[in-house]
Design a protein around this motif. Structure first.
Motif, PDB file in Angstrom:
ATOM      1  N   GLY A 247     -37.320  35.607  -1.138  1.00 45.87           N
ATOM      2  CA  GLY A 247     -36.432  36.292  -1.408  1.00 45.87           C
ATOM      3  C   GLY A 247     -35.468  35.800  -2.425  1.00 45.87           C
ATOM      4  N   ASP A 248     -36.397  35.716  -3.185  1.00 46.29           N
ATOM      5  CA  ASP A 248     -35.797  35.517  -4.769  1.00 46.29           C
ATOM      6  C   ASP A 248     -35.915  36.086  -5.569  1.00 46.29           C
ATOM      7  OD1 ASP A 248     -35.166  32.346  -4.066  1.00 46.29           O
ATOM      8  OD2 ASP A 248     -36.604  31.969  -4.255  1.00 46.29           O
ATOM      9  N   LEU A 249     -35.383  35.869  -6.166  1.00 41.56           N
ATOM     10  CA  LEU A 249     -35.365  37.250  -7.379  1.00 41.56           C
ATOM     11  C   LEU A 249     -36.290  36.788  -8.748  1.00 41.56           C
ATOM     12  CD1 LEU A 249     -34.463  40.629  -8.511  1.00 41.56           C
ATOM     13  CD2 LEU A 249     -32.072  38.493  -9.792  1.00 41.56           C
ATOM     14  N   ARG A 250     -37.074  37.643  -9.251  1.00 41.06           N
ATOM     15  CA  ARG A 250     -38.162  36.876 -10.311  1.00 41.06           C
ATOM     16  C   ARG A 250     -37.736  37.679 -11.624  1.00 41.06           C
ATOM     17  NH1 ARG A 250     -42.144  33.019  -8.937  1.00 41.06           N
ATOM     18  NH2 ARG A 250     -41.839  32.658  -6.732  1.00 41.06           N
ATOM     19  N   GLY A 251     -37.720  36.885 -12.792  1.00 36.76           N
ATOM     20  CA  GLY A 251     -37.489  37.469 -13.800  1.00 36.76           C
ATOM     21  C   GLY A 251     -37.894  37.105 -15.345  1.00 36.76           C
ATOM     22  N   ARG A 252     -37.373  37.325 -16.308  1.00 40.35           N
ATOM     23  CA  ARG A 252     -37.819  36.113 -17.576  1.00 40.35           C
ATOM     24  C   ARG A 252     -36.504  35.783 -17.948  1.00 40.35           C
ATOM     25  NH1 ARG A 252     -42.350  40.068 -20.600  1.00 40.35           N
ATOM     26  NH2 ARG A 252     -43.028  41.352 -19.385  1.00 40.35           N
ATOM     27  N   VAL A 253     -37.158  34.142 -18.757  1.00 39.57           N
ATOM     28  CA  VAL A 253     -36.590  33.321 -19.290  1.00 39.57           C
ATOM     29  C   VAL A 253     -36.368  33.762 -20.660  1.00 39.57           C
ATOM     30  CG1 VAL A 253     -35.287  32.105 -17.214  1.00 39.57           C
ATOM     31  CG2 VAL A 253     -37.258  31.333 -18.896  1.00 39.57           C
ATOM     32  N   ASN A 254     -37.764  34.366 -21.473  1.00 35.06           N
ATOM     33  CA  ASN A 254     -37.663  34.434 -22.782  1.00 35.06           C
ATOM     34  C   ASN A 254     -37.761  35.437 -23.138  1.00 35.06           C
ATOM     35  OD1 ASN A 254     -40.155  34.481 -22.288  1.00 35.06           O
ATOM     36  ND2 ASN A 254     -41.322  32.596 -22.584  1.00 35.06           N
ATOM     37  N   ASP A 255     -37.448  36.498 -22.488  1.00 38.53           N
ATOM     38  CA  ASP A 255     -37.203  37.901 -22.918  1.00 38.53           C
ATOM     39  C   ASP A 255     -36.300  38.383 -24.586  1.00 38.53           C
ATOM     40  OD1 ASP A 255     -38.415  40.502 -22.171  1.00 38.53           O
ATOM     41  OD2 ASP A 255     -35.370  41.218 -22.602  1.00 38.53           O
ATOM     42  N   GLN A 256     -37.447  38.244 -25.278  1.00 42.36           N
ATOM     43  CA  GLN A 256     -36.992  38.869 -26.720  1.00 42.36           C
ATOM     44  C   GLN A 256     -35.896  39.836 -26.786  1.00 42.36           C
ATOM     45  OE1 GLN A 256     -40.803  39.322 -28.816  1.00 42.36           O
ATOM     46  NE2 GLN A 256     -41.455  37.516 -28.686  1.00 42.36           N
ATOM     47  N   ASP A 257     -35.756  41.144 -25.614  1.00 48.49           N
ATOM     48  CA  ASP A 257     -34.687  41.630 -25.638  1.00 48.49           C
ATOM     49  C   ASP A 257     -33.301  41.569 -25.009  1.00 48.49           C
ATOM     50  OD1 ASP A 257     -36.798  43.880 -26.875  1.00 48.49           O
ATOM     51  OD2 ASP A 257     -37.563  44.229 -25.351  1.00 48.49           O
ATOM     52  N   SER A 258     -33.576  40.473 -24.372  1.00 44.57           N
ATOM     53  CA  SER A 258     -31.661  40.513 -23.879  1.00 44.57           C
ATOM     54  C   SER A 258     -31.502  39.268 -24.846  1.00 44.57           C
ATOM     55  CB  SER A 258     -32.794  39.381 -22.634  1.00 44.57           C
ATOM     56  OG  SER A 258     -33.142  40.620 -21.752  1.00 44.57           O
ATOM     57  N   LYS A 259     -30.463  40.074 -24.734  1.00 43.62           N
ATOM     58  CA  LYS A 259     -29.346  38.697 -25.280  1.00 43.62           C
ATOM     59  C   LYS A 259     -29.381  37.804 -24.969  1.00 43.62           C
ATOM     60  CE  LYS A 259     -25.861  41.921 -26.530  1.00 43.62           C
ATOM     61  NZ  LYS A 259     -24.239  42.026 -26.286  1.00 43.62           N
ATOM     62  N   ASP A 260     -29.449  36.635 -23.904  1.00 37.74           N
ATOM     63  CA  ASP A 260     -29.741  35.009 -24.214  1.00 37.74           C
ATOM     64  C   ASP A 260     -31.171  34.859 -23.894  1.00 37.74           C
ATOM     65  OD1 ASP A 260     -29.681  36.578 -21.675  1.00 37.74           O
ATOM     66  OD2 ASP A 260     -27.748  34.627 -20.941  1.00 37.74           O
ATOM     67  N   GLY A 261     -32.048  35.518 -23.923  1.00 36.03           N
ATOM     68  CA  GLY A 261     -33.271  35.509 -23.211  1.00 36.03           C
ATOM     69  C   GLY A 261     -33.578  35.959 -21.474  1.00 36.03           C
ATOM     70  N   LYS A 262     -33.022  36.342 -21.317  1.00 35.94           N
ATOM     71  CA  LYS A 262     -32.213  36.376 -19.350  1.00 35.94           C
ATOM     72  C   LYS A 262     -32.977  37.437 -19.033  1.00 35.94           C
ATOM     73  CE  LYS A 262     -31.257  31.756 -17.475  1.00 35.94           C
ATOM     74  NZ  LYS A 262     -30.350  31.338 -16.739  1.00 35.94           N
TER      75      LYS A 262
ATOM     76  N   LEU B 122     -44.044  33.533 -13.166  1.00 37.10           N
ATOM     77  CA  LEU B 122     -43.019  34.242 -12.871  1.00 37.10           C
ATOM     78  C   LEU B 122     -41.373  33.288 -12.452  1.00 37.10           C
ATOM     79  CD1 LEU B 122     -42.512  37.072 -14.627  1.00 37.10           C
ATOM     80  CD2 LEU B 122     -42.553  37.504 -11.450  1.00 37.10           C
ATOM     81  N   PRO B 123     -41.160  33.197 -13.775  1.00 40.49           N
ATOM     82  CA  PRO B 123     -39.278  32.571 -12.918  1.00 40.49           C
ATOM     83  C   PRO B 123     -38.711  33.166 -12.503  1.00 40.49           C
ATOM     84  CG  PRO B 123     -40.454  32.754 -15.652  1.00 40.49           C
ATOM     85  CD  PRO B 123     -40.653  33.925 -14.940  1.00 40.49           C
ATOM     86  N   ILE B 124     -38.414  32.160 -11.888  1.00 35.37           N
ATOM     87  CA  ILE B 124     -37.444  32.530 -10.192  1.00 35.37           C
ATOM     88  C   ILE B 124     -35.766  32.787 -11.581  1.00 35.37           C
ATOM     89  CG2 ILE B 124     -36.033  31.980  -8.683  1.00 35.37           C
ATOM     90  CD1 ILE B 124     -37.931  30.226  -7.629  1.00 35.37           C
ATOM     91  N   VAL B 125     -34.926  33.702 -11.260  1.00 31.21           N
ATOM     92  CA  VAL B 125     -33.915  33.932 -12.488  1.00 31.21           C
ATOM     93  C   VAL B 125     -32.575  33.208 -11.323  1.00 31.21           C
ATOM     94  CG1 VAL B 125     -35.048  34.943 -14.304  1.00 31.21           C
ATOM     95  CG2 VAL B 125     -33.803  36.431 -11.901  1.00 31.21           C
ATOM     96  N   THR B 126     -32.464  34.173  -9.837  1.00 33.37           N
ATOM     97  CA  THR B 126     -31.540  33.388  -8.656  1.00 33.37           C
ATOM     98  C   THR B 126     -32.395  33.395  -7.749  1.00 33.37           C
ATOM     99  OG1 THR B 126     -30.099  35.364  -9.779  1.00 33.37           O
ATOM    100  CG2 THR B 126     -29.978  34.565  -7.452  1.00 33.37           C
TER     101      THR B 126
END
Length: 223
Positions: free
Chosen positions: A160-175, A35-39
């Motif tokens: 203490g890192d924020l996890r999320g997605r970097v290729n999310d189809q529903d987000s404008k820039d994928g994040k 799972l990517p770290i986004v912050t």
């Protein structure tokens, strides 16, 4: 004979198949997507409450705001779809951040949610307007607080890192930084899956560490 075959199929679907899926996901170092770290290094919750921390926990953070009564549907969704799924998992917690002065509203919310579940891993932390805004700003997410509330919840790892997605189809820039708790489909299809991936990630790291330690021990004794 047919009944016996059907029973075996049912047993396979209920018990064996999920176990196989788990082993496929959790075996080996790179057999599943991490799972990517986004912050990196978000502001720790200990800045609001010294007795509470993100460190060494897998945390879902939500912001209750000043109008919990109007927004409580999302909190019930979070409890039903995520909290009840992971309540038995080690180091799991939900931290609900609320503005100081809203203690009565929090007590009502806790009583309502607590009627359906054990609240042992729900933690409620109060803060000033500035403290809450600083905590949210540190997430680097693209949503804004409205009346110190957001429908998005956030997944924080043990470092203490924020996890999320970097290729999310529903987000404008994928994040994807946060998960909309008002959407049952988002909680089911995204947040639940991502929490599981994070646990598998730690499980694989634990296995790899033990494997390396065993190799070192065997080397020391000449095996």
């Amino acid at each position: 004979m047919m009944k016996l075959t059907r029973k075996r199929v049912v047993l396979f679907l209920l018990f064996i198949f999920p176990l196989i899926c788990f082993l496929i996901l959790s075996t080996g170092k790179n057999n599943f997507t991490k799972l990517p770290i986004v912050t990196n290094n978000v502001v720790d919750i200990s800045t609001l409450d010294a007795a509470t921390t993100f460190k060494d926990h897998i945390t879902i953070v939500c912001f209750l705001g000043n109008d919990m009564k109007s927004n409580k549907g999302g909190f019930f969704n979070l409890n039903e779809k995520i909290y009840k799924k992971f309540i038995e998992y080690n180091q799991f917690q939900i931290i609900a951040v609320f503005p100081k002065g809203q203690e009565n509203e929090v007590a009502i919310l806790k009583e309502e949610i607590g009627a359906f579940t054990d609240m042992v891993k729900w933690k409620f932390v109060s803060g000033s307007k500035q403290e809450i805004e600083t905590l949210h700003t540190g997430l680097n997410s693209k949503d804004a607080l409205s009346n110190l509330y957001t429908a998005n919840v956030y997944l924080i790892d043990k470092n203490g890192d924020l996890r999320g997605r970097v290729n999310d189809q529903d987000s404008k820039d994928g994040k994807l930084f946060g998960y909309n708790m008002n959407s049952v489909s988002v909680l089911n299809a995204k947040l639940k899956d991502d929490v599981l991936v994070l646990y598998y990630e730690y499980y694989a790291a634990f296995k790899e560490k033990n494997k390396n330690n065993n190799k070192a021990e065997r080397k020391e004794v000449g095996l």
